[in-house]
Design an enzyme around this catalytic site. Sequence first.
Site, PDB file in Angstrom:
ATOM      1  N   GLY A  60     -27.589  -7.882  14.680  1.00  6.89           N
ATOM      2  CA  GLY A  60     -27.669  -7.284  16.013  1.00  6.89           C
ATOM      3  C   GLY A  60     -28.789  -6.258  16.089  1.00  6.89           C
ATOM      4  N   GLN A  64     -29.012  -1.716  20.947  1.00  6.60           N
ATOM      5  CA  GLN A  64     -29.292  -0.270  20.923  1.00  6.60           C
ATOM      6  C   GLN A  64     -29.163   0.316  19.510  1.00  6.60           C
ATOM      7  OE1 GLN A  64     -27.529   3.278  23.490  1.00  6.60           O
ATOM      8  NE2 GLN A  64     -26.085   2.768  21.901  1.00  6.60           N
ATOM      9  N   ASP A  65     -28.014   0.106  18.881  1.00  2.30           N
ATOM     10  CA  ASP A  65     -27.775   0.725  17.573  1.00  2.30           C
ATOM     11  C   ASP A  65     -28.660   0.100  16.503  1.00  2.30           C
ATOM     12  OD1 ASP A  65     -25.858   2.015  19.011  1.00  2.30           O
ATOM     13  OD2 ASP A  65     -24.161   1.434  17.755  1.00  2.30           O
ATOM     14  N   THR A 177     -14.583   0.332  16.987  1.00  2.00           N
ATOM     15  CA  THR A 177     -14.723   1.011  18.274  1.00  2.00           C
ATOM     16  C   THR A 177     -13.478   1.756  18.720  1.00  2.00           C
ATOM     17  OG1 THR A 177     -14.915   0.556  20.650  1.00  2.00           O
ATOM     18  CG2 THR A 177     -14.193  -1.258  19.305  1.00  2.00           C
ATOM     19  N   GLU A 179     -12.371   1.534  21.514  1.00  2.00           N
ATOM     20  CA  GLU A 179     -11.621   0.621  22.387  1.00  2.00           C
ATOM     21  C   GLU A 179     -10.359   0.100  21.701  1.00  2.00           C
ATOM     22  OE1 GLU A 179     -12.238  -0.824  25.714  1.00  2.00           O
ATOM     23  OE2 GLU A 179     -13.168   1.137  25.742  1.00  2.00           O
ATOM     24  N   TYR A 201     -11.999  -7.627  24.286  1.00  2.00           N
ATOM     25  CA  TYR A 201     -12.960  -7.018  23.355  1.00  2.00           C
ATOM     26  C   TYR A 201     -12.234  -6.137  22.337  1.00  2.00           C
ATOM     27  CZ  TYR A 201     -16.522  -3.640  21.766  1.00  2.00           C
ATOM     28  OH  TYR A 201     -17.326  -2.824  21.017  1.00  2.00           O
ATOM     29  N   LYS A 205     -12.006  -6.702  18.320  1.00  2.00           N
ATOM     30  CA  LYS A 205     -12.533  -5.689  17.395  1.00  2.00           C
ATOM     31  C   LYS A 205     -11.443  -5.188  16.440  1.00  2.00           C
ATOM     32  CE  LYS A 205     -16.973  -4.782  18.220  1.00  2.00           C
ATOM     33  NZ  LYS A 205     -18.002  -4.655  17.178  1.00  2.00           N
ATOM     34  N   ARG A 236     -29.981   2.142  25.869  1.00  2.00           N
ATOM     35  CA  ARG A 236     -28.711   1.513  26.229  1.00  2.00           C
ATOM     36  C   ARG A 236     -28.947   0.349  27.185  1.00  2.00           C
ATOM     37  NH1 ARG A 236     -23.496   0.550  24.696  1.00  2.00           N
ATOM     38  NH2 ARG A 236     -22.033   2.137  25.403  1.00  2.00           N
TER      39      ARG A 236
HETATM   40  P1  NDP Z   1     -25.662  -4.086  21.986  1.00  2.00           P
HETATM   41  O1  NDP Z   1     -24.911  -4.907  22.977  1.00  2.00           O
HETATM   42  O2  NDP Z   1     -26.806  -3.266  22.433  1.00  2.00           O
HETATM   43  O3  NDP Z   1     -26.167  -5.040  20.805  1.00  2.00           O
HETATM   44  C1  NDP Z   1     -25.396  -6.127  20.343  1.00  2.00           C
HETATM   45  C2  NDP Z   1     -26.239  -6.994  19.444  1.00  2.00           C
HETATM   46  O4  NDP Z   1     -25.426  -8.104  18.990  1.00  2.00           O
HETATM   47  C3  NDP Z   1     -27.479  -7.611  20.121  1.00  2.00           C
HETATM   48  O5  NDP Z   1     -28.543  -7.545  19.224  1.00  2.00           O
HETATM   49  C4  NDP Z   1     -27.063  -9.060  20.344  1.00  2.00           C
HETATM   50  O6  NDP Z   1     -28.148  -9.952  20.332  1.00  2.00           O
HETATM   51  C5  NDP Z   1     -26.199  -9.292  19.112  1.00  2.00           C
HETATM   52  N1  NDP Z   1     -25.316 -10.450  19.231  1.00  2.00           N
HETATM   53  C6  NDP Z   1     -24.508 -10.776  20.262  1.00  2.00           C
HETATM   54  N2  NDP Z   1     -23.850 -11.924  19.988  1.00  2.00           N
HETATM   55  C7  NDP Z   1     -24.265 -12.334  18.770  1.00  2.00           C
HETATM   56  C8  NDP Z   1     -23.960 -13.456  17.949  1.00  2.00           C
HETATM   57  N3  NDP Z   1     -23.122 -14.398  18.339  1.00  2.00           N
HETATM   58  N4  NDP Z   1     -24.559 -13.549  16.741  1.00  2.00           N
HETATM   59  C9  NDP Z   1     -25.451 -12.626  16.335  1.00  2.00           C
HETATM   60  N5  NDP Z   1     -25.797 -11.542  17.079  1.00  2.00           N
HETATM   61  C10 NDP Z   1     -25.198 -11.404  18.276  1.00  2.00           C
HETATM   62  O7  NDP Z   1     -24.573  -3.171  21.249  1.00  2.00           O
HETATM   63  P2  NDP Z   1     -24.739  -1.693  20.645  1.00  2.00           P
HETATM   64  O8  NDP Z   1     -25.996  -1.616  19.880  1.00  2.00           O
HETATM   65  O9  NDP Z   1     -24.425  -0.705  21.680  1.00  2.00           O
HETATM   66  O10 NDP Z   1     -23.494  -1.660  19.643  1.00  2.00           O
HETATM   67  C11 NDP Z   1     -23.620  -2.095  18.285  1.00  2.00           C
HETATM   68  C12 NDP Z   1     -22.246  -2.449  17.752  1.00  2.00           C
HETATM   69  O11 NDP Z   1     -21.386  -1.330  17.813  1.00  2.00           O
HETATM   70  C13 NDP Z   1     -21.532  -3.558  18.532  1.00  2.00           C
HETATM   71  O12 NDP Z   1     -20.783  -4.316  17.602  1.00  2.00           O
HETATM   72  C14 NDP Z   1     -20.592  -2.804  19.461  1.00  2.00           C
HETATM   73  O13 NDP Z   1     -19.463  -3.609  19.788  1.00  2.00           O
HETATM   74  C15 NDP Z   1     -20.211  -1.617  18.579  1.00  2.00           C
HETATM   75  N6  NDP Z   1     -19.882  -0.390  19.258  1.00  2.00           N
HETATM   76  C16 NDP Z   1     -20.761   0.160  20.153  1.00  2.00           C
HETATM   77  C17 NDP Z   1     -20.497   1.384  20.741  1.00  2.00           C
HETATM   78  C18 NDP Z   1     -21.431   2.013  21.732  1.00  2.00           C
HETATM   79  O14 NDP Z   1     -21.000   2.952  22.405  1.00  2.00           O
HETATM   80  N7  NDP Z   1     -22.676   1.589  21.801  1.00  2.00           N
HETATM   81  C19 NDP Z   1     -19.250   2.125  20.400  1.00  2.00           C
HETATM   82  C20 NDP Z   1     -18.419   1.465  19.421  1.00  2.00           C
HETATM   83  C21 NDP Z   1     -18.746   0.266  18.873  1.00  2.00           C
HETATM   84  P3  NDP Z   1     -28.929 -10.433  21.659  1.00  2.00           P
HETATM   85  O15 NDP Z   1     -30.070  -9.469  21.799  1.00  2.00           O
HETATM   86  O16 NDP Z   1     -29.346 -11.809  21.326  1.00  2.00           O
HETATM   87  O17 NDP Z   1     -27.928 -10.372  22.789  1.00  2.00           O
HETATM   88  P1  GDR Z   2     -17.031   0.948  27.599  1.00  2.00           P
HETATM   89  O1  GDR Z   2     -18.393   1.312  28.326  1.00  2.00           O
HETATM   90  O2  GDR Z   2     -16.227  -0.026  28.363  1.00  2.00           O
HETATM   91  O3  GDR Z   2     -16.367   2.254  27.274  1.00  2.00           O
HETATM   92  O4  GDR Z   2     -17.539   0.210  26.290  1.00  2.00           O
HETATM   93  P2  GDR Z   2     -18.884   1.107  29.821  1.00  2.00           P
HETATM   94  O5  GDR Z   2     -20.064   1.988  29.960  1.00  2.00           O
HETATM   95  O6  GDR Z   2     -19.034  -0.317  30.178  1.00  2.00           O
HETATM   96  O7  GDR Z   2     -17.655   1.691  30.689  1.00  2.00           O
HETATM   97  C1  GDR Z   2     -17.222   3.041  30.557  1.00  2.00           C
HETATM   98  C2  GDR Z   2     -16.249   3.368  31.673  1.00  2.00           C
HETATM   99  O8  GDR Z   2     -16.961   3.416  32.916  1.00  2.00           O
HETATM  100  C3  GDR Z   2     -16.197   2.729  33.890  1.00  2.00           C
HETATM  101  N1  GDR Z   2     -17.065   2.244  34.973  1.00  2.00           N
HETATM  102  C4  GDR Z   2     -18.022   1.303  34.849  1.00  2.00           C
HETATM  103  N2  GDR Z   2     -18.472   0.633  33.770  1.00  2.00           N
HETATM  104  C5  GDR Z   2     -19.486  -0.249  33.950  1.00  2.00           C
HETATM  105  N3  GDR Z   2     -19.981  -0.898  32.895  1.00  2.00           N
HETATM  106  N4  GDR Z   2     -20.050  -0.474  35.186  1.00  2.00           N
HETATM  107  C6  GDR Z   2     -19.615   0.178  36.316  1.00  2.00           C
HETATM  108  O9  GDR Z   2     -20.110  -0.037  37.402  1.00  2.00           O
HETATM  109  C7  GDR Z   2     -18.556   1.130  36.141  1.00  2.00           C
HETATM  110  N5  GDR Z   2     -17.914   1.970  36.969  1.00  2.00           N
HETATM  111  C8  GDR Z   2     -17.018   2.637  36.266  1.00  2.00           C
HETATM  112  C9  GDR Z   2     -15.527   1.596  33.117  1.00  2.00           C
HETATM  113  O10 GDR Z   2     -14.441   1.060  33.870  1.00  2.00           O
HETATM  114  C10 GDR Z   2     -15.123   2.348  31.850  1.00  2.00           C
HETATM  115  O11 GDR Z   2     -13.913   3.005  32.040  1.00  2.00           O
HETATM  116  C11 GDR Z   2     -18.633   0.743  25.540  1.00  2.00           C
HETATM  117  C12 GDR Z   2     -19.307  -0.438  24.818  1.00  2.00           C
HETATM  118  O12 GDR Z   2     -20.482   0.028  24.200  1.00  2.00           O
HETATM  119  C13 GDR Z   2     -18.381  -1.022  23.778  1.00  2.00           C
HETATM  120  O13 GDR Z   2     -19.090  -1.996  23.019  1.00  2.00           O
HETATM  121  C14 GDR Z   2     -17.913   0.103  22.861  1.00  2.00           C
HETATM  122  O14 GDR Z   2     -17.031  -0.400  21.886  1.00  2.00           O
HETATM  123  C15 GDR Z   2     -17.239   1.205  23.668  1.00  2.00           C
HETATM  124  O15 GDR Z   2     -18.166   1.693  24.619  1.00  2.00           O
HETATM  125  C16 GDR Z   2     -16.788   2.366  22.796  1.00  2.00           C
END
Ligand code: NDP
Ligand code: GDR
Length: 395
Positions: A60, A64-65, A177, A179, A201, A205, A236
Site C-alpha cells: 500500500g 497516505q501512510d 484501527t 474502528e 471494514y 480489520k 489524505r
Molecule cells: P489509503 O487508502 O491511503 O491507502 C491504502 C493503500 O492500499 C493504497 O496504496 C491502495 O492501493 C492499497 N490497496 C488497496 N487494495 C489493495 C489490494 N487489494 N492489494 C494491494 N494493495 C491494495 O490508506 P492509509 O494510508 O490512510 O492507511 C494505511 C493503512 O492503515 C490501511 O490499512 C488503513 O486501513 C489503516 N488505517 C488507517 C488510518 C488512518 O487514519 N489513515 C487509521 C487506522 C488504520 P491503490 O493506490 O491501488 O488504491
Molecule cells: P473514518 O474516517 O470512517 O473514521 O475512517 P472518515 O473521515 O471517512 O469519517 C470520519 C467521520 O466523519 C463522518 N462524516 C463523513 N465522513 C466522510 N467520509 N464523508 C462525509 O461527507 C462525512 N460527513 C460526516 C463519518 O460519518 C465519520 O463518523 C478512517 C479511515 O482512515 C479508516 O481506514 C481508519 O481505520 C479510521 O479512520 C481510523
Amino acid sequence: MSGVRSRFGATREPPGEQIDSGGINAQTSRAVRNHLRIGNYFASYEERAGNMSKRALITGVTGQDGAYLSQLLLAQGYEVYGSYRRSSSPSLWRLDALGVTKQIKPVTLDLLEFSNILKVIDKVRPHEVYNLASQSFVGVSFEQPLYTADVDALGVARLLEAVRTVDPGIRYYQASTSEMFGRARSSPQTETTAFYPRSPYGVAKLFAHWTTVNHRECYGMHASSGILFNHESPMRGLDFVTRKITAGLARIRQGQQDVLELGNLDAKRDWGFAGDYVHGMWLMVQQERADDYLLATGEVRSVRDFIDCAAQVAGFTLNWHGEGAGQHAIDRVSGKTVVRVNPDFYRPAEIDLLTGDPSKAEQQLGWKRQVSFPRLVEMMVEADLERAQKGTLGP
Ligand code: NDP
Ligand code: GDR
C-alpha cells in the site's frame, strides 16, 4: 505476474500532466512540498546509519501512510520496496509530493492473490514487512462488504502465511484501527478495551488483528498490530472527511464549488498527523518483542469542530443554524451557505465517539506525537488553498 522493476518511471505520466484522485500534478506537488516543508519532516533521522543494511517491504505504498513511511525509512537508510496494485497508471502523486518515488523499488502485489504475494516475499526477502494495504474507506465497506473482507481480512492471512512460509523471522507490522472498538464500551480506549466493530471494514480489520496476534502466539512470529486512530495530512484521500472539508473550503474560496455537503457533523474523532503515526509503526517493529500498541492523541473533536477550525484558516467566519439534517453554516461576510448536511452521506451504522489513550506507546516505545490539531488543520487547508489557486485540486 509479480516483478521487481528498477523504478516507477516506466509507468508514470509526464511531469506536470498527471492528475489523479489526489487532484494534484507533479508540478503542484513540488510547490506544496516546498510550501509545507513536508520533505523535511524526517530530516533529523538522516544521520542514523544503523539501518543501512535493512530491507523493508511496504504494502500500500501509494496510500497516505505508505508515502510517509517510505520517507521515514529512506531517511533512516533502509532499502525500501514499495508494493502497489497493477494498473495502467499507478497513483504516484503522494510519493512524488514527498520526493521519494525514484528511491523506492516498486513491486506489484495484490492482497487478493496468494501466489503473487508469496513470489514477492520470496524475491524481496525483506527484514521487515509493513502491511498498510487495504480497502480503507469505512463508507465503501457498507456497499462492498465481501470485497472488503477479502482484502482487509483474508488478504492479511494470505500475507502472514506467505511471510511464515518464506521466513518466519521476518518482522511484520499490521495496520489495525480504532474502528475495531466501534461502539466502545469505555473511553478513552486502550489496548485492552473490548472490541465492538460497527462496519464491515471494522469487522474485517478485527479478523486481521487477531490473525496477527495468533501468528505471533502460535508460530512465534515477530508480528505487531498497531491500533491507530484517525491520522490525516495534506496527502489524505479526498473521500475522508478531513480532506473533503479542506479541499471543499479551498474550492469555495476560489469560486470552484458552491457549497460543501457532509453527513454526520456530530461524530467525534481523535485526529492526529500521519507523519507522527508512521514513526510509531517503525518503533513497534524495532522492539525486541512484538506486541500491540495504540496510537492516538487523546483529544476529541467533532466533525463540526474540524470545519470551524478549517474555515477560520480559509478565511471564513461561520454562523451555524438548524439542527440534525437541517444544520448549515453561513459565512458572515458573503452571507452565503458554505456547509450543509446531506443525509446521503450518513452511514448505516455510525460511531459517535472514539478517542484513545496512547500511554503504553508513550512509555514503552517513547512515542510522542509532535503535530497539534490546529497545526494539522492549518497544514491541510494551506496545501489545498495552494492547489485550488493553481487549479490543480480537481472537481
Ligand atoms: P489509503 O487508502 O491511503 O491507502 C491504502 C493503500 O492500499 C493504497 O496504496 C491502495 O492501493 C492499497 N490497496 C488497496 N487494495 C489493495 C489490494 N487489494 N492489494 C494491494 N494493495 C491494495 O490508506 P492509509 O494510508 O490512510 O492507511 C494505511 C493503512 O492503515 C490501511 O490499512 C488503513 O486501513 C489503516 N488505517 C488507517 C488510518 C488512518 O487514519 N489513515 C487509521 C487506522 C488504520 P491503490 O493506490 O491501488 O488504491
Ligand atoms: P473514518 O474516517 O470512517 O473514521 O475512517 P472518515 O473521515 O471517512 O469519517 C470520519 C467521520 O466523519 C463522518 N462524516 C463523513 N465522513 C466522510 N467520509 N464523508 C462525509 O461527507 C462525512 N460527513 C460526516 C463519518 O460519518 C465519520 O463518523 C478512517 C479511515 O482512515 C479508516 O481506514 C481508519 O481505520 C479510521 O479512520 C481510523
